[in-house]
Design an enzyme around this catalytic site. Structure first.
Site, PDB file in Angstrom:
ATOM      1  N   SER A   1       0.840  -1.195   0.000  1.00  0.00           N
ATOM      2  CA  SER A   1       0.000   0.000   0.000  1.00  0.00           C
ATOM      3  C   SER A   1       0.877   1.247   0.000  1.00  0.00           C
ATOM      4  O   SER A   1       0.537   2.252  -0.628  1.00  0.00           O
ATOM      5  CB  SER A   1      -0.958  -0.002   1.187  1.00  0.00           C
ATOM      6  OG  SER A   1      -0.263  -0.136   2.404  1.00  0.00           O
ATOM      7  N   GLU A   2       2.017   1.205   0.711  1.00  0.00           N
ATOM      8  CA  GLU A   2       3.011   2.276   0.625  1.00  0.00           C
ATOM      9  C   GLU A   2       4.421   1.704   0.687  1.00  0.00           C
ATOM     10  O   GLU A   2       4.664   0.682   1.342  1.00  0.00           O
ATOM     11  CB  GLU A   2       2.867   3.303   1.770  1.00  0.00           C
ATOM     12  CG  GLU A   2       1.834   4.388   1.535  1.00  0.00           C
ATOM     13  CD  GLU A   2       0.460   3.996   1.984  1.00  0.00           C
ATOM     14  OE1 GLU A   2      -0.498   4.764   1.742  1.00  0.00           O
ATOM     15  OE2 GLU A   2       0.309   2.902   2.580  1.00  0.00           O
ATOM     16  N   THR A   3       5.329   2.379  -0.012  1.00  0.00           N
ATOM     17  CA  THR A   3       6.769   2.152   0.103  1.00  0.00           C
ATOM     18  C   THR A   3       7.395   3.478   0.505  1.00  0.00           C
ATOM     19  O   THR A   3       7.032   4.532  -0.022  1.00  0.00           O
ATOM     20  CB  THR A   3       7.358   1.654  -1.226  1.00  0.00           C
ATOM     21  OG1 THR A   3       6.821   0.352  -1.520  1.00  0.00           O
ATOM     22  CG2 THR A   3       8.873   1.555  -1.168  1.00  0.00           C
TER      23      THR A   3
END
Length: 299
Positions: free
Chosen positions: A46-48
């Site tokens: 969902s996020e990096t």
């Protein structure tokens, strides 16, 4: 070409393959914005998060966050993951670190015990007006909820501590776990109301260490369902204080929220809300993490 260290870290948990996974690149200098977006798309979390040296003396470290499709200004679980990785790499003790992110310069508190616990101070608390009747109807239709399933104590409104979420309180944990939203409708509604995330929550049905259960949907930014969302459970704490839904000592309200049960990635977020004159003034979220893998990539 340069070699970059890439982590996959599960945040808000101490068990692998639970909580919320984040990609972490600990020394990202040299990567272009296009590089970062491509890496985030490839890792498909969902996020990096990408960690950079400070721009100036006002902070110790700079972070940037990317979903598979876009950059976002703040992310709770990726922040926990980033500072967990930094703590392991640098063998840090308990200390305060000042970070610069898209919403500003804020402190991070690292607590070293048998593991590391990371506490993130979130941004300014902002409350929007409750959704209009039209938008409320569209939202409930998008989520497949009936009006009588909504907790009447809980106004449906946008709340932010840096990355806004719509708060939707419902009466039943069974209803929560059975939600099957229309993602296209939610994406379209996001354009209208100017908020990409929808946090549906309910109170625990029996006394326990857990106060709330929740699910978070953000299809407009490429996240159909986020497993455990610090930027939702944090604002939820401020919301609960604002609307008199919890008891507190007029100075501090603390609780633990759980998320990810419906999709098999359970994680917990600890929340502290500072209170002045009955109003929430600051939110901190805390949690631990675990490294799933570490690798090196030449770019």
């Amino acid at each position: 070409m340069k070699v970059y260290t890439v982590y996959q870290i599960d945040a808000f948990t101490s068990e692998k393959f639970s909580g919320n996974p984040a990609g972490v690149i600990t020394s990202a200098q040299g990567l272009s914005e296009l590089d970062m977006q491509r890496i985030a798309r490839e890792l498909n979390n969902s996020e990096t998060v990408f960690i950079f040296p400070p721009d100036d003396a006002s902070h110790d470290v700079k972070l940037r966050y990317f979903t598979p499709t876009t950059e976002v200004p703040s992310c709770g679980h990726a922040t926990i993951a980033a500072h967990y990785a930094r703590s392991i790499e640098n063998q840090l003790g308990s200390e305060r670190v000042i970070q610069k992110i898209g919403i500003g310069i804020l402190p991070i508190d690292i607590v070293k015990n048998n593991n590391y616990t990371i506490w993130m101070t979130q941004g300014s608390i902002e409350f929007s007006e409750p959704l209009s009747t039209k938008d409320r109807e569209l939202l409930l239709s998008s989520l497949g909820l009936a009006e009588e399933e909504i907790d009447e104590r809980c106004p449906i409104q946008i709340v932010s501590t840096g990355h806004s979420k719509v708060m939707i309180g419902i009466k039943s944990i069974a209803t929560l776990h059975n939600l099957s939203p229309n993602m296209s409708m939610l994406s379209n509604l996001s354009k209208s109301i100017g908020c990409n995330g929808y946090y549906v929550f309910t109170f625990a049905s029996r006394p326990s260490t857990i106060l709330t259960h929740g699910r978070m949907f953000a299809p407009a930014i490429g996240i159909s369902e986020d497993p455990v969302t610090g930027n939702a459970i944090g604002p939820l704490g401020a919301y609960l204080v604002k609307h008199g839904l919890v008891e507190h000592d007029n100075s501090l309200f603390s609780f633990t929220g759980i998320q990810g049960e419906a999709i098999g990635r359970v994680g917990t977020v600890d929340v502290k809300v500072k209170i002045e004159n009955g109003e929430p003034t600051q939110v901190q979220i805390g949690g631990t993490a675990v490294i799933v893998f570490k690798t090196q990539v030449e770019i």
